[in-house]
Enzyme design. Structure first.
Site, PDB file in Angstrom:
ATOM      1  N   GLU A 169      11.826  10.938  -9.666  1.00  0.00           N
ATOM      2  CA  GLU A 169      10.999  12.126  -9.814  1.00  0.00           C
ATOM      3  C   GLU A 169      10.117  12.293  -8.582  1.00  0.00           C
ATOM      4  O   GLU A 169       9.341  11.409  -8.238  1.00  0.00           O
ATOM      5  CB  GLU A 169      10.120  11.977 -11.066  1.00  0.00           C
ATOM      6  CG  GLU A 169       9.070  13.063 -11.205  1.00  0.00           C
ATOM      7  CD  GLU A 169       8.113  12.798 -12.367  1.00  0.00           C
ATOM      8  OE1 GLU A 169       8.276  11.778 -13.067  1.00  0.00           O
ATOM      9  OE2 GLU A 169       7.208  13.626 -12.563  1.00  0.00           O
ATOM     10  N   ASP A 225       7.601   9.066 -13.498  1.00  0.00           N
ATOM     11  CA  ASP A 225       6.223   8.628 -13.691  1.00  0.00           C
ATOM     12  C   ASP A 225       5.978   8.279 -15.154  1.00  0.00           C
ATOM     13  O   ASP A 225       6.636   8.804 -16.039  1.00  0.00           O
ATOM     14  CB  ASP A 225       5.253   9.756 -13.297  1.00  0.00           C
ATOM     15  CG  ASP A 225       5.236   9.981 -11.791  1.00  0.00           C
ATOM     16  OD1 ASP A 225       5.697   9.085 -11.068  1.00  0.00           O
ATOM     17  OD2 ASP A 225       4.760  11.052 -11.371  1.00  0.00           O
ATOM     18  N   ASP A 250       3.865   9.272 -17.151  1.00  0.00           N
ATOM     19  CA  ASP A 250       2.971  10.261 -17.772  1.00  0.00           C
ATOM     20  C   ASP A 250       3.804  11.300 -18.520  1.00  0.00           C
ATOM     21  O   ASP A 250       5.019  11.169 -18.635  1.00  0.00           O
ATOM     22  CB  ASP A 250       2.087  10.928 -16.704  1.00  0.00           C
ATOM     23  CG  ASP A 250       2.920  11.647 -15.649  1.00  0.00           C
ATOM     24  OD1 ASP A 250       4.153  11.768 -15.828  1.00  0.00           O
ATOM     25  OD2 ASP A 250       2.328  12.085 -14.644  1.00  0.00           O
ATOM     26  N   ASP A 277       4.589  14.436 -17.898  1.00  0.00           N
ATOM     27  CA  ASP A 277       5.600  15.117 -17.081  1.00  0.00           C
ATOM     28  C   ASP A 277       6.817  14.233 -16.856  1.00  0.00           C
ATOM     29  O   ASP A 277       7.957  14.688 -16.916  1.00  0.00           O
ATOM     30  CB  ASP A 277       5.019  15.502 -15.716  1.00  0.00           C
ATOM     31  CG  ASP A 277       4.370  16.877 -15.764  1.00  0.00           C
ATOM     32  OD1 ASP A 277       4.515  17.547 -16.813  1.00  0.00           O
ATOM     33  OD2 ASP A 277       3.728  17.262 -14.772  1.00  0.00           O
TER      34      ASP A 277
END
Ligand code: 0RA
Length: 630
Positions: free
Chosen positions: A421, A494, A496, A498
């Site tokens: 990503e 990541d 998180d 997203d």
């Protein structure tokens, strides 16, 4: 054994169970998470058999605080009478004797039963302790074991007003690396069993957390189909059939929905046949033929037009369950039904019933045919467009995408592709990697939402093209793991929200269009660290909040600095290599097809329009993968 004297029989029994403890993986597959939960499913399967035989109506599974487990049913109770040859109670034989193929009772076959079907004695052998209680003839009997050996012989401990079997056991920490029971994993399989076994209530309780689930589906497969399509709009009330042909029970439920996705689940004797097999082939052939025949008879289809299998399965959700005496399981993961005669049986039975359904429901038949015709037309249009615009489609093209930093090895079995990503993390990964066998493909932005898009549109998306051509295995019907350029395709995002979203989008892409890669075990998820803890010269990377807590306890907190990683981009190349990419030190999670039904449903929820179920999914998503050692 309790009297201190070993008979020849005792010694044989001990040898048998000793063999199980010596080579547990031979009996339960592995001593990791899968094997651990296999013990529970083994006992559940026995109870399910008792339900399928018509004697048990409720099955209860309880996880206790100490990670011991109770599996209980209200069936006839395991027999306690003395075995004429072995001269011990039958229930003792059941838990002490290793049976070839795991068939502990005299029944010619067992309907349910996991892939290994190893029997209760294997569970006993791999338990620190096990207590079996049987309610029969107005009495409660009890017998206990320790690591497979009888600890206390069968005795009457009270009076019973009903019948049943209750087994409580603690998986042996000497055998299993981890003995923590995964509630979600039990929940999904027990839910599936409740759909598959009529008139049976299955209760799951967790005394560690107070969580509780109760599954009881009167409608069987009809409810299963509705459950799978929870987030989709059905076009009609489900079709359902259940029939017995040549001693084979065939149950099928299906409905069409307004999506373009095909959701086909198949089972044989309650086992999820992920790889399909003869029941699936029979079903597919009959579905295509019935719709073509009916369409032509009614003049909805012109004489010279034929719908293909793909056309008639767009937007179809179906569950097929066959019960047969001698199931043969084949394929890479032994989840492909091999009995040849099943194809013809399913084909003729389903054709007959489904054709009649179309005849009796002309409005529904028209809807289904319209949908299939639309699919046929867009498929044809897409094909023509492709032919016109591209002589050589990207799927066949030799050139690799420019964004791909390929590895030097050309041996797929040792090659890895990291789908990363973001451009900056992609940069670090390129620097940090071992270019010998690690390739990096950085992704920009979100890839296409493939739940909503149909096949031809997905094909045209740039990010998807890049991924597909980098992997080289093709797409859709043509996806062939044998052509994959990497046998480890690692999603690195990541930690998180997203990141979870992108990971889910990628999983959806693989699930919908490159499913054979998941089945081949090629798809993995990287686990980057969440924290870096420093004290003096000591530096530790931590991958969960629990790990952080434990480490902080150990170090005390003086002079300790904690860095929380919000994204891969915060790590330099060396750190990324050390924590996430180095095969010696990293942890990869393998994405499995274990629960295709649940994954498919969750994908549809995630990509649907409802926000709340999506949020919930993202939180739970990480649990969908199982840990493996690479
Ligand atoms: C063989 C015969 C009979 C019951 C069972 C097996 C039995 C096994 C299990 C395992 C878990 N729960 C179970 N419940 C029943 C019954 C024989 C009879 O009563 O005539």
């Amino acid at each position: 054994m309790s009297n201190g004297k070993y008979s020849a029989e005792d010694i044989k029994v001990l040898r048998g169970l000793e063999a199980v403890r010596k080579r547990p993986a031979m009996y339960i597959g592995d001593v990791g998470k899968r094997g651990l939960h296999h013990l529970i499913f083994e006992l559940v399967d026995n109870a399910i058999d008792e339900a399928l035989a018509g004697y048990a109506s409720t099955i209860r599974v309880v996880i206790h605080k100490d990670e011991s487990i109770t599996v209980e049913d209200d069936g006839r109770g395991i027999p306690v009478d003395i075995h004429p040859e072995l001269k011990v109670p039958a229930v003792e034989v059941v838990f002490s004797t290793l049976h070839a193929g795991g068939k502990f009772d005299s029944k010619a076959y067992r309907i349910s039963g996991g892939l290994h079907g190893v029997g209760a004695s294997v569970v006993n052998a791999l338990s620190e302790w096990l207590i079996a209680e049987v309610m029969r003839d107005g009495k409660i009997y009890r017998i206990s074991f320790r690591r497979g050996e009888k600890e206390k012989p069968l005795e009457v401990i009270g009076e019973a007003s009903s019948t049943g079997t209750r087994i409580t056991f603690k998986p042996d920490p000497q055998i299993f690396k981890k003995t923590e029971i995964d509630y979600q994993l039990l929940r999904e399989r027990l839910r599936e069993l409740a759909f598959l076994v009529d008139n049976t209530k299955i209760i799951l309780e967790d005394e560690r957390t107070g969580e509780r689930d109760e599954f009881h589906y009167e409608g069987g497969l009809i409810e299963f189909v509705k459950y799978l399509d929870e987030a989709r709009q059905a076009l009609h009330e489900p079709f359902h059939m259940k029939t017995l042909r040549n001693d084979v029970e065939i149950e099928i439920a299906l409905e069409y929905n307004n999506s373009f996705v095909e959701t086909l689940l198949t089972f044989a004797n309650t086992i999820n046949t992920h790889e399909g097999g003869t029941h699936l082939s029979g079903f597919k052939a009959a579905l295509t033929k019935a719709l073509n025949d009916y369409g032509k008879k009614m003049g909805i289809l012109k004489e010279n037009v034929s719908l293909t299998g793909d056309d008639v399965r767009e937007g179809l959700t179906a569950v097929i369950h066959v019960k047969l005496r001698d199931p043969q399981f084949e394929g890479q993961t032994k989840t492909k039904l091999g009995n040849g005669y099943i194809k013809g049986l399913v084909e003729s039975a389903f054709y007959e019933r489904f054709y009649r359904f179309l005849d009796e429901n002309p409005r529904v038949a028209q809807l289904i045919l319209d949908k299939a015709l639309l699919a046929a037309r867009s498929r044809e249009a897409a094909r023509k467009a492709r032919e016109l615009t591209r002589r050589k489609s990207f799927l066949e093209s030799d050139s690799l995408p420019g964004k791909l930093a390929d590895c030097t090895s050309r041996d797929p079995s040792e090659s890895e592709l990291f789908i990363v990503e973001g451009e900056s993390a992609g940069g670090s990964a390129k620097q940090g990697r071992n270019r010998e066998f690690q390739a990096i493909l950085p992704l920009k932005g979100k890839i296409l939402n493939v739940e909503k898009a149909r096949f031809d549109k997905a094909l045209a998306n740039e990010e998807i093209k890049t991924i597909v051509s980098a992997i080289g295995a093709g797409l859709g019907d043509e996806c062939d793991p044998g052509k994959a350029r990497y046998h480890r395709i690692i999603i690195m995002t990541d930690a998180d929200v997203d990141g979870s979203h992108i990971r889910t989008l990628l999983l959806t892409l693989f699930y919908r269009f490159m499913r054979p890669l998941i089945e081949a075990g090629f798809i993995y998820i990287a686990t980057p660290p969440l924290y870096r803890v420093k004290k003096g010269k000591k530096e530790i990377y931590l991958y969960s909040d629990e790990e952080l807590e434990e480490t902080l306890k150990e170090l005390g907190t003086d002079g300790v600095t904690i860095q929380r990683y919000k994204g891969l981009g915060e790590m330099n190349a060396e750190q990324l290599w050390e924590t996430t990419m180095n095969p010696e030190t990293r942890t990869l999670k393998k994405v499995t097809m274990e629960d295709a039904a649940e994954a498919d449903r969750l994908f549809s929820i995630l990509m649907g329009d409802k926000v709340e179920p999506r949020r919930k999914f993202i939180q739970e998503n990480a649990k969908k993968a199982v840990n493996i050692d690479v």
